[in-house]
Structures are given as C-alpha cells and as structure tokens.
Design an enzyme around this catalytic site. Structure first.
Site, PDB file in Angstrom:
ATOM      1  N   LYS A  63       0.963  -1.330   0.437  1.00 41.75           N
ATOM      2  CA  LYS A  63       0.147   0.090   0.041  1.00 41.75           C
ATOM      3  C   LYS A  63       0.361   1.270   0.340  1.00 41.75           C
ATOM      4  CE  LYS A  63      -4.592   1.330   0.183  1.00 41.75           C
ATOM      5  NZ  LYS A  63      -5.563   0.620  -0.048  1.00 41.75           N
TER       6      LYS A  63
ATOM      7  N   ASP B   1      -7.272   4.101  -4.669  1.00 44.10           N
ATOM      8  CA  ASP B   1      -7.698   4.032  -2.877  1.00 44.10           C
ATOM      9  C   ASP B   1      -8.609   5.464  -2.371  1.00 44.10           C
ATOM     10  OD1 ASP B   1      -7.837   1.998  -0.611  1.00 44.10           O
ATOM     11  OD2 ASP B   1      -7.889   4.349   0.619  1.00 44.10           O
TER      12      ASP B   1
ATOM     13  N   THR C 140     -15.426  -3.099  -6.298  1.00 47.57           N
ATOM     14  CA  THR C 140     -15.033  -2.825  -4.894  1.00 47.57           C
ATOM     15  C   THR C 140     -16.615  -2.571  -4.609  1.00 47.57           C
ATOM     16  OG1 THR C 140     -12.807  -1.847  -5.099  1.00 47.57           O
ATOM     17  CG2 THR C 140     -14.410  -2.415  -2.884  1.00 47.57           C
TER      18      THR C 140
HETATM   19  P1  NDP Z   1     -12.783   7.871  -2.242  1.00 49.54           P
HETATM   20  O1  NDP Z   1     -11.470   8.824  -2.420  1.00 49.54           O
HETATM   21  O2  NDP Z   1     -13.328   7.862  -3.764  1.00 49.54           O
HETATM   22  O3  NDP Z   1     -13.861   7.832  -1.671  1.00 49.54           O
HETATM   23  C1  NDP Z   1     -14.292   8.469  -0.331  1.00 49.54           C
HETATM   24  C2  NDP Z   1     -15.417   8.833   0.215  1.00 49.54           C
HETATM   25  O4  NDP Z   1     -15.279   8.148   1.369  1.00 49.54           O
HETATM   26  C3  NDP Z   1     -15.847  10.014   0.181  1.00 49.54           C
HETATM   27  O5  NDP Z   1     -16.974  10.280  -0.360  1.00 49.54           O
HETATM   28  C4  NDP Z   1     -14.998  10.855   0.856  1.00 49.54           C
HETATM   29  O6  NDP Z   1     -15.734  12.744   1.370  1.00 49.54           O
HETATM   30  C5  NDP Z   1     -15.670   9.975   2.621  1.00 49.54           C
HETATM   31  N1  NDP Z   1     -13.813   9.959   3.646  1.00 49.54           N
HETATM   32  C6  NDP Z   1     -12.928  10.117   2.842  1.00 49.54           C
HETATM   33  N2  NDP Z   1     -12.200  10.112   4.292  1.00 49.54           N
HETATM   34  C7  NDP Z   1     -13.673  10.667   5.188  1.00 49.54           C
HETATM   35  C8  NDP Z   1     -13.338  11.122   6.325  1.00 49.54           C
HETATM   36  N3  NDP Z   1     -12.031  10.447   7.199  1.00 49.54           N
HETATM   37  N4  NDP Z   1     -14.404  11.266   7.176  1.00 49.54           N
HETATM   38  C9  NDP Z   1     -15.513  10.748   5.949  1.00 49.54           C
HETATM   39  N5  NDP Z   1     -15.729  10.724   5.289  1.00 49.54           N
HETATM   40  C10 NDP Z   1     -14.596  10.630   4.464  1.00 49.54           C
HETATM   41  O7  NDP Z   1     -12.445   6.346  -1.990  1.00 49.54           O
HETATM   42  P2  NDP Z   1     -12.908   5.184  -2.156  1.00 49.54           P
HETATM   43  O8  NDP Z   1     -14.050   4.727  -2.751  1.00 49.54           O
HETATM   44  O9  NDP Z   1     -11.641   4.454  -3.196  1.00 49.54           O
HETATM   45  O10 NDP Z   1     -12.887   4.117  -0.776  1.00 49.54           O
HETATM   46  C11 NDP Z   1     -13.534   4.482  -0.242  1.00 49.54           C
HETATM   47  C12 NDP Z   1     -13.384   3.543   0.971  1.00 49.54           C
HETATM   48  O11 NDP Z   1     -12.997   1.840   0.401  1.00 49.54           O
HETATM   49  C13 NDP Z   1     -11.788   3.604   1.743  1.00 49.54           C
HETATM   50  O12 NDP Z   1     -11.660   2.975   2.858  1.00 49.54           O
HETATM   51  C14 NDP Z   1     -10.207   3.209   1.161  1.00 49.54           C
HETATM   52  O13 NDP Z   1      -9.437   2.261   1.362  1.00 49.54           O
HETATM   53  C15 NDP Z   1     -11.848   1.370   1.134  1.00 49.54           C
HETATM   54  N6  NDP Z   1     -11.467   0.110  -0.562  1.00 49.54           N
HETATM   55  C16 NDP Z   1     -11.435   0.696  -1.654  1.00 49.54           C
HETATM   56  C17 NDP Z   1     -11.193   0.351  -2.552  1.00 49.54           C
HETATM   57  C18 NDP Z   1     -11.539   0.657  -4.105  1.00 49.54           C
HETATM   58  O14 NDP Z   1     -10.717  -0.054  -4.858  1.00 49.54           O
HETATM   59  N7  NDP Z   1     -11.020   2.593  -4.333  1.00 49.54           N
HETATM   60  C19 NDP Z   1     -10.736  -1.332  -2.941  1.00 49.54           C
HETATM   61  C20 NDP Z   1     -11.169  -1.518  -1.443  1.00 49.54           C
HETATM   62  C21 NDP Z   1     -11.331  -1.532  -0.468  1.00 49.54           C
HETATM   63  P3  NDP Z   1     -15.035  13.072   0.219  1.00 49.54           P
HETATM   64  O15 NDP Z   1     -15.780  13.079  -1.082  1.00 49.54           O
HETATM   65  O16 NDP Z   1     -15.884  14.609   0.937  1.00 49.54           O
HETATM   66  O17 NDP Z   1     -13.900  13.670  -0.093  1.00 49.54           O
HETATM   67  O1  2IT Z   2      -8.330  -1.217  -0.241  1.00 48.08           O
HETATM   68  C1  2IT Z   2      -8.019  -2.215  -1.659  1.00 48.08           C
HETATM   69  O2  2IT Z   2      -7.826  -2.908  -1.424  1.00 48.08           O
HETATM   70  C2  2IT Z   2      -7.533  -1.097  -3.096  1.00 48.08           C
HETATM   71  N1  2IT Z   2      -7.489   0.063  -2.377  1.00 48.08           N
HETATM   72  C3  2IT Z   2      -7.648  -1.806  -4.454  1.00 48.08           C
HETATM   73  C4  2IT Z   2      -5.968  -2.421  -4.184  1.00 48.08           C
HETATM   74  C5  2IT Z   2      -6.013  -2.971  -6.163  1.00 48.08           C
HETATM   75  O3  2IT Z   2      -4.823  -2.538  -5.653  1.00 48.08           O
HETATM   76  O4  2IT Z   2      -6.837  -2.480  -6.566  1.00 48.08           O
END
Ligand code: NDP
Ligand code: 2IT
Length: 450
Positions: free
Chosen positions: A125, A165, A208
């Site tokens: 990561k 992420d 995801t």
């Molecule tokens: P994005 O940046 O697309 O979206 C994140 C969302 O969460 C936004 O709406 C953001 O608000 C909100 N957010 C982030 N941090 C905070 C915080 N500290 N307090 C309140 N709201 C918060 O990220 P993802 O959707 O990709 O990721 C979301 C989660 O999923 C994370 O935990 C990530 O690690 C996990 N994840 C992602 C994967 C992927 O493929 N993208 C795979 C597996 C897990 P705002 O819009 O205001 O910024």
């Molecule tokens: O937390 C996760 O699994 C991710 N942000 C996706 C990682 C990836 O390599 O697609």
C-alpha cells in the site's frame, strides 16, 4: 492469547505511535488461536514475527509547485509488505490524514485480502498526505509527477503494481502512469484502475462496490434470504459507495443514505444515483447540494453528528454498507444498528468498524462481512486487469463481472468453511483471517527464511 499481547508490545517499541496498524494486527492475530495454540509449527517458523514486519518501507519527499508559484512539500509512502503470493499489490491513498500507521494498517490488511482472492498477488500500500481537495488539475498533475519521480524505481508489472484508493481515481492514475512511462520508456501494466481508453479493464471502476454487494448477497443466500426490498444504509460518496448503491438498486434493494467528509444525506425514497454521480464524479462538490434537487431529503452536517459515532448509522434499516473510511462505525453505532433491526453489515471500506463494534456484530449473530473479505472485489478485478494487460487481451463486461461474482462467492465459501472447521460457525472474521493467513504463512514457509 499471550502472543497477541507480546506482538503488540513488541510493535509498540519497534514501530511507535501506529495505533491503526496495531488495531489491524490485533484483529488478525486474535483470530488465529485455533491454529497457533494447537501446534508449534508456525511458532517454530517465527511466522508471526515475520508477517507483521514489512519486507520493505519506502518514504520520500514530494516537492511540487502550486498555482501561485509556492513550493509545497508532502510525504510519500510505499510499504511493500509481503510478496509470498505474488508481486506487491495494493492502492495509493492521497488524503491529509495519511501517515505511516495508516499505510501500514492498509498494507497489512491487503496481504490477507489478496490471499483470500485465491489470485497470485502479494500485499502492499502507499500514498501521501497530499490533500487533493480544491486543487486544480495542473496542481494534481504536478504533484503526481513529483510523486512518481521517486516511486518509479520501486515498482513494475512483476514487482509492485499500485492502484487507486481514497483520493486516487482514474485521473490520478493517468498522471502517475504518464510520468512512469516518460521516466522508464516502458508501456506496461504497472498500474491498475487505468482508463478504458488505454489498458484499463471493464468493471474495475465498479468492482469494489459491486463486490461488497455480491458478498452481502452470498451471506444472505446462506441464511435463506435476499436483498430484495431491503432498506440499506451506505456511508461514503466516492468510488466504492457509488457502485455499491448502483448494485443495490440492481438487486432490488433501497439505499437510503450516503455521506462524505461534510455530512450525511438521508433520502427515504432512495438515493438518486444519477444526481450523486454528477455531484461527486463530475462536479466534485459537497453533499449539501443534493438538497437543491431534493429539499425533502435530510442533510446532517458533521458538526451535528452524535458525539460517540456517525449520523448515518442512526437510521433504522435492514443492512449497512460502510464505504468511506476506517473506524467510521463505532461500538455505539453498532448498538444502535442492532437495536434498530439491522441484520447485515458488509464492509466496502477498509477497517470501517471499531473492534468494539465488530464484537457486537459477532455476538448478535448478524451477517457480518469483514472488509478483507467483503471489499476484495476491487483488488481481485485489478488482478484481472493485470491478466488482460499481460496477455494483450480485452475481456467483455460480462466476462469480468462473471469472474468477479465467482471470486466473491469463493471468498465467502472459504471464510465460511474455515469458520465451521475452527468451531465458530458463521464467524466470518475468524474464517477470513484464518483462511487468508494460512495461505500466506504456508507459502512463506515453503520459500524459506527470506
Ligand atoms: P474515494 O476517495 O472515491 O471516496 C471516499 C469517500 O469517503 C468520499 O465520499 C469521502 O468524502 C469519504 N471520506 C474519506 N475520508 C473520510 C473521512 N476521514 N471522514 C469522512 N468521510 C471521508 O475513495 P474510495 O471510495 O475508493 O474508498 C473508500 C473506502 O474503500 C476506503 O476505506 C478504501 O480504502 C476502501 N477501498 C477502496 C477500494 C477501491 O478499489 N477504490 C478497494 C477496497 C477498499 P469526500 O467526498 O468529502 O472526500
Ligand atoms: O484496498 C484495496 O483493496 C484497494 N484500494 C484496491 C487495491 C488494488 O490494487 O486494486
């Protein structure tokens, strides 16, 4: 379980002030007593001591020039945690809260998540404390280029393959890839989550969120139930939340909330997905703007959240999908969810529930899909993107989606089977941790002390 206590104490000395990392380690190790205490095999191999220490940690300076000509400096990270099963694989997070503890907890989780997919990918990561909010496209590009000026020497299609992420989507991946290509002269599958115009895979963007909902569906199937007609709470409004909401609608459920860093929207009729996509994917604005189209919806700003938790979990619903960030669902939130009739939690975010919340879900016997199982669809589809890149093929949406469904089903089956085998039927925390751990630990042992 003295080994849990001993390991955490030793990490507190060698890697001080990394509370999120200790939390992730404790969650995994606490599940392992059925296999660690019954025989000395793993102990003799010092497998716990080895698995909690990253193979390599890279930290670097990221200097860049903003639109006003001022020099800004951020911190860059890549933690290459474990390569027993394949090249390091895991996303990059750009968020002001990023520090070594956050990147290590995410990297540690990623090892076991990737193992659960059954695919040949190790765990890593990275990221930066850079805040993309309010930055111009030019600033984002210059930051990504500077970040890559250091990172490029550590990554490659068979060594370490980053993805997105929080704060890193297709736009950032484009700038990062462009600079990698310029520095190395190589056009290769060094990133996943790429644009569909140049090497990306269909379904990766959706994977995801879709995967988290597929996982929920498999948990419910096992209980003779389905998502049809279920009222669902979703947190987040980013990549994972948006596509979880999309799949919930496709499967006949009604997602009634979403949230971002400014507050929570509750719309009892169901969230307008088209509007949500426009606000967050195109305009990149705060959720309060949802009210301009739907004045009847409720917006709770963060300042009005309950002291001990998050507004989104205080509505009554059948199921909850935390899809924003770590520790966003507290013990008090869990208590309220259960009280209000919630029967299922499937985690799209990484480590969204606190340890206290998880204990309540397990003891209430609700269907609880822990992050490393329930959100593995993203990284699994990343591996499908790697497979397409290295064979110079492009699969159809249907083909990738069918693979994704099958992978999520296999993850449910292996976690569920391990939970039965080790005496806690239906406890998918225990099942996922044991199934993931065994695969990595056994591979490490076969590869010797390296
Ligand atoms: P994005 O940046 O697309 O979206 C994140 C969302 O969460 C936004 O709406 C953001 O608000 C909100 N957010 C982030 N941090 C905070 C915080 N500290 N307090 C309140 N709201 C918060 O990220 P993802 O959707 O990709 O990721 C979301 C989660 O999923 C994370 O935990 C990530 O690690 C996990 N994840 C992602 C994967 C992927 O493929 N993208 C795979 C597996 C897990 P705002 O819009 O205001 O910024
Ligand atoms: O937390 C996760 O699994 C991710 N942000 C996706 C990682 C990836 O390599 O697609």
């Amino acid at each position: 379980m003295t080994y849990v206590h001993d390991t955490i104490s030793s990490l507190q000395l060698s890697s001080p002030a990394q509370s999120e990392f200790y939390q992730a380690v404790e969650d995994v190790l606490s599940s392992l007593s059925p296999i660690l205490e019954s025989n000395n095999f793993y102990k003799k191999q010092a497998i716990i001591e080895r698995i909690v220490e990253p193979e390599r940690q890279i930290m670097f300076r990221v200097p860049w020039v903003d639109d006003n000509g001022n020099i800004q400096v951020n911190k860059g990270y890549r933690v290459e945690f474990n390569s027993a099963l394949g090249p390091y694989k895991g996303g990059l997070r750009f968020h002001p809260s990023v520090n070594a503890s956050i990147i290590k907890f995410l990297g540690f989780e990623q090892i076991f998540k990737n193992a659960l997919t059954g695919l040949p990918i190790g765990g890593g990561k990275g990221g930066s404390n850079f805040n993309p909010k309010g930055k111009s496209d030019g600033e984002i590009m210059r930051f990504c280029q500077s970040f890559m000026n250091e990172l490029y020497r550590h990554i490659g299609p068979v060594t370490d393959v980053p993805a997105g992420d929080i704060g890193v989507g297709a736009r950032e991946i484009g700038y990062l890839f462009g600079q990698y290509k310029r520095l190395t002269g190589r056009y290769e599958g060094v990133f996943t989550g790429k644009s569909l115009l140049w090497g990306g895979s269909l379904v990766r963007k959706e994977a995801t969120g879709y995967g988290t909902v597929y996982f929920a569906q498999y948990m419910l199937d096992d209980r003779g139930d389905s998502l049809q007609g279920k009222k669902c709470l979703v947190s987040g409004a980013g990549n994972v939340a948006i596509y979880a909401i999309e799949k919930l609608y496709q499967l006949g459920a009604i997602p009634v909330t979403c949230s971002d860093s400014t507050g929570t929207i509750y719309h009892p009729k169901g969230i307008d997905l088209k509007l949500l996509k426009r606000l967050k994917e195109v305009q990149r604005t705060g959720l309060i703007e949802y009210l301009e189209t739907y004045p009847e919806a409720t917006f709770t700003p963060v300042a009005d959240y309950p002291k001990d938790g998050h507004a989104v979990w205080r509505y009554s619903a059948d199921a909850a999908f935390p899809c924003a960030t770590q520790n966003e669902l507290t013990e008090n939130d869990a208590e309220k969810l259960i009280e209000n009739g919630c029967k299922l939690v499937s985690e799209g975010a990484n480590m969204p529930s606190t340890s206290g919340a998880i204990n309540l879900f397990i003891s209430a016997g609700i269907a609880y899909g822990p992050a490393k199982a329930a959100n593995a669809g993203g990284v699994a589809t990343s591996q499908l993107e790697m497979a397409q890149n290295s064979s110079m093929q492009k699969w159809s949406f249907q083909t990738v989606d069918d693979h994704l469904k099958q992978i999520m089903k296999n993850i449910f089956i292996s976690a569920n089977e391990a939970s039965h085998e080790f005496g806690q039927a239906g406890n998918l925390v225990l099942g996922a941790n044991i199934a993931g751990f065994k695969r990595v630990a056994d591979a490490m042992i076969e590869q010797g002390v390296v």
